[in-house]
Design a protein around this motif. Structure first.
Motif, PDB file in Angstrom:
ATOM      1  N   SER A  97      20.345  36.799  63.314  1.00 12.06           N
ATOM      2  CA  SER A  97      19.354  37.778  62.841  1.00 12.06           C
ATOM      3  C   SER A  97      18.387  37.118  61.867  1.00 12.06           C
ATOM      4  CB  SER A  97      20.040  38.964  62.171  1.00 12.06           C
ATOM      5  OG  SER A  97      20.845  39.627  63.102  1.00 12.06           O
ATOM      6  N   LYS A  98      18.925  36.299  60.983  1.00 12.51           N
ATOM      7  CA  LYS A  98      18.108  35.578  60.014  1.00 12.51           C
ATOM      8  C   LYS A  98      17.155  34.615  60.726  1.00 12.51           C
ATOM      9  CE  LYS A  98      19.208  33.223  55.685  1.00 12.51           C
ATOM     10  NZ  LYS A  98      20.275  32.604  54.928  1.00 12.51           N
ATOM     11  N   PHE A  99      17.690  33.882  61.711  1.00  9.56           N
ATOM     12  CA  PHE A  99      16.884  32.955  62.482  1.00  9.56           C
ATOM     13  C   PHE A  99      15.814  33.695  63.274  1.00  9.56           C
ATOM     14  CE2 PHE A  99      16.097  30.991  66.620  1.00  9.56           C
ATOM     15  CZ  PHE A  99      15.498  29.814  66.209  1.00  9.56           C
ATOM     16  N   ALA A 100      16.209  34.761  63.946  1.00  9.81           N
ATOM     17  CA  ALA A 100      15.275  35.514  64.775  1.00  9.81           C
ATOM     18  C   ALA A 100      14.124  36.065  63.934  1.00  9.81           C
ATOM     19  CB  ALA A 100      16.004  36.658  65.486  1.00  9.81           C
ATOM     20  N   GLU A 101      14.451  36.545  62.756  1.00  5.14           N
ATOM     21  CA  GLU A 101      13.413  37.077  61.869  1.00  5.14           C
ATOM     22  C   GLU A 101      12.503  35.961  61.363  1.00  5.14           C
ATOM     23  OE1 GLU A 101      13.172  39.346  57.607  1.00  5.14           O
ATOM     24  OE2 GLU A 101      14.800  39.911  58.964  1.00  5.14           O
ATOM     25  N   ALA A 102      13.096  34.851  60.929  1.00  2.00           N
ATOM     26  CA  ALA A 102      12.305  33.738  60.398  1.00  2.00           C
ATOM     27  C   ALA A 102      11.404  33.133  61.468  1.00  2.00           C
ATOM     28  CB  ALA A 102      13.227  32.667  59.816  1.00  2.00           C
ATOM     29  N   ALA A 103      11.874  33.091  62.698  1.00  2.00           N
ATOM     30  CA  ALA A 103      11.096  32.514  63.792  1.00  2.00           C
ATOM     31  C   ALA A 103      10.075  33.493  64.344  1.00  2.00           C
ATOM     32  CB  ALA A 103      12.039  32.064  64.908  1.00  2.00           C
ATOM     33  N   GLY A 104      10.108  34.728  63.853  1.00  5.32           N
ATOM     34  CA  GLY A 104       9.196  35.741  64.370  1.00  5.32           C
ATOM     35  C   GLY A 104       9.653  36.297  65.703  1.00  5.32           C
ATOM     36  N   PHE A 105      10.879  35.974  66.090  1.00 10.55           N
ATOM     37  CA  PHE A 105      11.417  36.384  67.387  1.00 10.55           C
ATOM     38  C   PHE A 105      11.464  37.897  67.528  1.00 10.55           C
ATOM     39  CE2 PHE A 105      14.864  36.646  70.592  1.00 10.55           C
ATOM     40  CZ  PHE A 105      14.385  35.740  71.519  1.00 10.55           C
ATOM     41  N   THR A 106      11.801  38.579  66.443  1.00 11.28           N
ATOM     42  CA  THR A 106      11.948  40.035  66.508  1.00 11.28           C
ATOM     43  C   THR A 106      10.604  40.737  66.672  1.00 11.28           C
ATOM     44  OG1 THR A 106      11.938  40.131  64.088  1.00 11.28           O
ATOM     45  CG2 THR A 106      14.086  40.079  65.178  1.00 11.28           C
ATOM     46  N   ASP A 107       9.512  40.044  66.325  1.00 12.66           N
ATOM     47  CA  ASP A 107       8.185  40.636  66.461  1.00 12.66           C
ATOM     48  C   ASP A 107       7.522  40.278  67.788  1.00 12.66           C
ATOM     49  OD1 ASP A 107       8.375  41.729  63.890  1.00 12.66           O
ATOM     50  OD2 ASP A 107       7.591  39.890  62.980  1.00 12.66           O
ATOM     51  N   MET A 108       8.195  39.469  68.598  1.00 14.35           N
ATOM     52  CA  MET A 108       7.625  39.015  69.863  1.00 14.35           C
ATOM     53  C   MET A 108       7.867  40.035  70.971  1.00 14.35           C
ATOM     54  SD  MET A 108       8.892  35.083  70.081  1.00 14.35           S
ATOM     55  CE  MET A 108       8.648  33.925  68.749  1.00 14.35           C
ATOM     56  N   THR A 109       6.962  40.019  71.931  1.00 13.40           N
ATOM     57  CA  THR A 109       7.187  40.813  73.142  1.00 13.40           C
ATOM     58  C   THR A 109       8.272  40.114  73.960  1.00 13.40           C
ATOM     59  OG1 THR A 109       5.589  39.554  74.455  1.00 13.40           O
ATOM     60  CG2 THR A 109       4.736  41.454  73.208  1.00 13.40           C
TER      61      THR A 109
ATOM     62  N   GLN B 189       9.300  36.194  73.881  1.00 10.50           N
ATOM     63  CA  GLN B 189      10.671  35.761  73.636  1.00 10.50           C
ATOM     64  C   GLN B 189      11.136  34.835  74.759  1.00 10.50           C
ATOM     65  OE1 GLN B 189      12.930  39.383  73.211  1.00 10.50           O
ATOM     66  NE2 GLN B 189      12.328  39.676  71.074  1.00 10.50           N
ATOM     67  N   ALA B 190      10.815  35.202  75.996  1.00 12.23           N
ATOM     68  CA  ALA B 190      11.199  34.372  77.140  1.00 12.23           C
ATOM     69  C   ALA B 190      10.525  33.000  77.052  1.00 12.23           C
ATOM     70  CB  ALA B 190      10.836  35.067  78.448  1.00 12.23           C
ATOM     71  N   ALA B 191       9.258  32.979  76.665  1.00 10.77           N
ATOM     72  CA  ALA B 191       8.534  31.708  76.531  1.00 10.77           C
ATOM     73  C   ALA B 191       9.143  30.855  75.417  1.00 10.77           C
ATOM     74  CB  ALA B 191       7.058  31.963  76.262  1.00 10.77           C
ATOM     75  N   PHE B 192       9.508  31.489  74.309  1.00  4.67           N
ATOM     76  CA  PHE B 192      10.133  30.793  73.180  1.00  4.67           C
ATOM     77  C   PHE B 192      11.452  30.157  73.622  1.00  4.67           C
ATOM     78  CE2 PHE B 192      13.033  30.753  69.544  1.00  4.67           C
ATOM     79  CZ  PHE B 192      12.276  30.109  68.566  1.00  4.67           C
TER      80      PHE B 192
END
Length: 100
Positions: A9-21, A25-28
């Motif tokens: 969760s910390k990583f996803a938030e820091a990477a902006g993953f949670t704000d991605m479509t 996310q698939a591209a990341f």
């Protein structure tokens, strides 16, 4: 690290993953997979002689979209599987240390 893990969760938030479509996310994830694949392939090649490198290069140049390159590499070069796991773990550890 799983998606329910607080570190994720910390990583996803820091990477902006949670704000991605979903497409972003698939591209990341695709890019992260490519980094792991390329690093593992570089390690494999580093341990090969010239003949083995040439054989691998010929295979890679002849690959079609239907071919499963990852499956071929893992079946043909057992060390490649270890390299993939180690590179994925290294990427995960780097992400976790960045967040610490």
């Amino acid at each position: 690290m799983t998606t329910s893990d607080p570190q994720f969760s910390k990583f996803a938030e820091a990477a902006g993953f949670t704000d991605m479509t979903e497409a972003q996310q698939a591209a990341f994830l695709q890019q992260a997979g490519e980094v792991v694949f390329e690093s593992a392939l570089a390690r494999l090649v580093a341990g090969m002689d010239d003949a083995a490198i040439e054989e691998l290069q010929e295979y890679l140049e002849s690959v079609s979209e239907e071919d499963n390159v990852l499956e071929y590499l893992m079946a043909t070069y057992p060390a490649f599987s270890d390299h993939v796991v180690e590179e994925a773990e290294a990427l995960q550890a780097e992400g976790e240390s960045t967040l610490s």
